[in-house]
Design a protein around this motif. Structure first.
Motif, short mmCIF file in Angstrom:
data_model
loop_
_atom_site.label_atom_id
_atom_site.label_comp_id
_atom_site.label_asym_id
_atom_site.label_seq_id
_atom_site.Cartn_x
_atom_site.Cartn_y
_atom_site.Cartn_z
N VAL A 1 -3.20 -45.28 4.78
CA VAL A 1 -3.70 -46.21 5.89
C VAL A 1 -2.55 -47.20 6.33
O VAL A 1 -2.42 -47.38 7.70
CB VAL A 1 -4.70 -47.24 5.28
N VAL A 2 -1.49 -47.66 5.42
CA VAL A 2 -0.41 -48.54 5.75
C VAL A 2 0.46 -47.53 6.68
O VAL A 2 0.95 -47.88 7.85
CB VAL A 2 0.49 -48.97 4.77
N ALA A 3 0.68 -46.31 6.23
CA ALA A 3 1.51 -45.06 6.81
C ALA A 3 1.09 -44.78 8.41
O ALA A 3 1.69 -44.73 9.33
CB ALA A 3 1.83 -43.97 6.18
N ALA A 4 0.02 -44.56 8.31
CA ALA A 4 -0.79 -44.31 9.64
C ALA A 4 -0.86 -45.37 10.67
O ALA A 4 -0.68 -45.12 11.86
CB ALA A 4 -2.26 -43.89 9.33
N THR A 5 -1.05 -46.66 10.13
CA THR A 5 -0.98 -47.93 11.15
C THR A 5 0.50 -47.84 11.55
O THR A 5 0.79 -48.28 12.74
CB THR A 5 -1.18 -49.24 10.28
N ALA A 6 1.57 -47.69 10.82
CA ALA A 6 2.78 -47.94 11.10
C ALA A 6 3.07 -46.69 12.26
O ALA A 6 3.75 -46.90 13.28
CB ALA A 6 3.80 -47.65 10.05
N ALA A 7 2.36 -45.50 12.02
CA ALA A 7 2.81 -44.41 12.96
C ALA A 7 2.14 -44.85 14.29
O ALA A 7 2.66 -44.55 15.43
CB ALA A 7 1.95 -43.25 12.39
N LEU A 8 1.04 -45.47 14.11
CA LEU A 8 0.19 -45.96 15.39
C LEU A 8 1.16 -46.95 16.27
O LEU A 8 1.17 -47.05 17.57
CB LEU A 8 -0.94 -46.56 15.12
N CYS A 9 1.82 -47.89 15.59
CA CYS A 9 2.56 -48.75 16.04
C CYS A 9 3.66 -48.19 17.03
O CYS A 9 4.36 -48.56 18.06
CB CYS A 9 3.04 -50.21 15.02
N PHE A 10 4.27 -47.43 15.88
CA PHE A 10 5.42 -46.62 16.46
C PHE A 10 4.93 -45.80 18.18
O PHE A 10 5.73 -45.86 18.89
CB PHE A 10 5.86 -45.68 15.72
N PHE A 11 4.06 -45.26 17.87
CA PHE A 11 3.58 -44.32 19.10
C PHE A 11 3.39 -45.17 19.97
O PHE A 11 3.68 -44.72 21.27
CB PHE A 11 2.19 -43.38 18.50
#
Length: 444
Positions: free
Chosen positions: A148-158
């Motif tokens: 959940v944290v990794a995916a949120t980080a990916a969304l912020c990057f994207f």
């Protein structure tokens, strides 16, 4: 901002994956889609998928993330990251795909998407280094806890969010971190992935509102509280020579079962060949088996813990069933892990007994050295035996197109079409993937 959150934000701002990493991301997307499409298109029967589909029409980004996350993990055939000790793609990619759902599909930047995926894997791997093995041994499921944290980080990057929104989003994600290993062997295990993907989208959306949330000390709290204070917060400050998607990299499963069974499966495959040499035919060899013993380091069966499975979901986590299925069939087929178990496989599985090898270091000390040693006792009083370690499994050739064909029940036309799309030969590939996935789910 605390040092861990600050380090994640700094990494995001300086993150520029090279061509090698981007190509590995393309392989990860292909592998994820193969197992996901198999469930969505119902080539592989899954009761959990039918249950989820019956509840709702999936139209929002959060709902799409939930259903994609579940589908990607339902067969337990999706990729694995050894540092995370979990399955990052089935959380990161559903969140990213869902976030593209309402975009102008022909405007989605493929390279930005691939880079965001790489960044999600990066954070998943680093979080794993920070909390393992303590968090896993405590009883948590890393795929959802860290995903959940990794995916949120990916969304912020994207979406190129600023430092404040990123920190806020990570804090909201971390406070939703959940998932218990006690649910392994049930449909709730893949649901963990779906919920984590959904919660990542929710965290990202909520962070852009005026809702107040702490932006400091939330990720450190996640690390320390779930490891009984043993977590390593310095991981994020340590220099990394390779990106996590490159080294140790994603591991693409050769078998549709828990990764903790794979060296046992390969060892059984080797022993099957010996049995055929001795007896000429596997049926004759099976009747000559008195008992089977499988030994391994202490703790190596923490995931593959189910001794007598009642259905196909549990069978994926059973050393006994996996060994028996491989001995009988020379391969592990998705169909053998359906709701009704093959009685011939069950009968042979009942002859398999576990033994912990106390003469070797525990699995927790170095899971990369995990092995399974199988002894087959014959009614002639002879014993044939073999030993296979995790590194031998990693050396197996995994042809991506073959994964598609295996997942889509040998529908080679559909498999080749999807595989060709995943080669990213033309701009706008992500947009076409999103259109195909979301249309199928929304219209389901």
């Amino acid at each position: 901002m605390d040092t861990v959150t600050s380090a994640i934000v700094s990494k995001m701002n300086a993150f520029h994956p090279d061509e090698k990493a981007l190509n590995l991301a393309k392989l990860g997307i292909s592998d994820f889609l193969a197992v996901t499409v198999a469930v969505i298109e119902e080539y592989s029967f899954d009761e959990g998928w039918l249950a989820l589909k019956s509840l709702n029409k999936y139209k929002t980004e959060q709902e799409i993330a939930l259903i994609l996350g579940y589908a990607g993990h339902a067969l337990d055939f999706d990729d694995y990251h050894p540092n995370m000790r979990g399955h990052p793609s089935t959380v990161v990619l559903p969140a990213l795909f869902a976030s593209c759902m309402k975009a102008e599909l022909d405007t989605i930047d493929d390279k930005q998407f691939l880079s965001a995926y790489c960044f999600g894997i990066e954070i998943a791997g680093l979080l794993g280094l920070a909390v393992m093995p303590w968090q896993y041994e405590t009883g948590f499921h890393a795929t959802s806890m860290l995903g959940v944290v990794a995916a949120t980080a990916a969304l912020c990057f994207f979406h190129n969010t600023d430092a404040i929104i990123t920190a806020k989003a990570l804090g909201i994600a971390a406070t939703q971190s959940s998932g218990l290993r006690a649910q392994f062997g049930s449909a709730v295990k893949p649901l963990h992935a779906g919920l984590a993907a959904k919660n990542a989208v929710f965290a990202f959306e909520l962070a852009k509102t005026d809702l107040f949330g702490h932006k400091e000390n939330i990720i450190p709290a996640l690390i320390t509280t779930t490891t009984n204070g043993k977590g390593n917060l310095s991981v994020f400050d340590s220099p990394q020579s390779d990106l996590q998607i490159v080294k140790p990299g994603l591991e693409f499963k050769p078998f549709p079962t828990c990764a903790g069974t794979h060296s046992a499966a390969l060892c059984a495959k080797w022993l099957r060949a010996d049995l055929i040499i001795r007896y000429g035919h596997i049926d004759k060899a099976i009747t000559a088996i008195d008992k089977i013993e499988v030994s391994f380091p202490k703790g190596a069966d923490i995931a593959a813990s189910i001794v007598s499975p009642k259905d196909g979901i549990e069978a994926r986590f059973s050393l006994e069933f996996v060994i028996a299925a491989m001995l009988l069939k020379n391969e592990l087929y998705l169909a053998d892990f359906s709701s009704h178990l093959n009685p011939t496989i069950v009968s042979l599985a009942n002859k398999v007994k576990r033994k912990v090898d106390l003469t070797v270091p525990e699995d927790r000390e170095d899971p990369t050295k995990r092995f399974h040693h199988i002894k087959v006792y014959l009614n002639s009083a002879e014993v044939i035996e073999g030993r296979c370690d995790r590194q031998s499994v990693l050396q197996l050739a995994n042809e991506p197109l073959n994964k598609w064909i295996a997942c889509l029940a040998s529908d080679k036309v559909l498999a080749k079409n999807w595989f060709a799309l995943c080669q990213f030969r033309q701009p706008g590939t992500i947009g076409r993937i999103v259109a195909m996935l979301c249309t199928k789910i929304v219209d389901a």
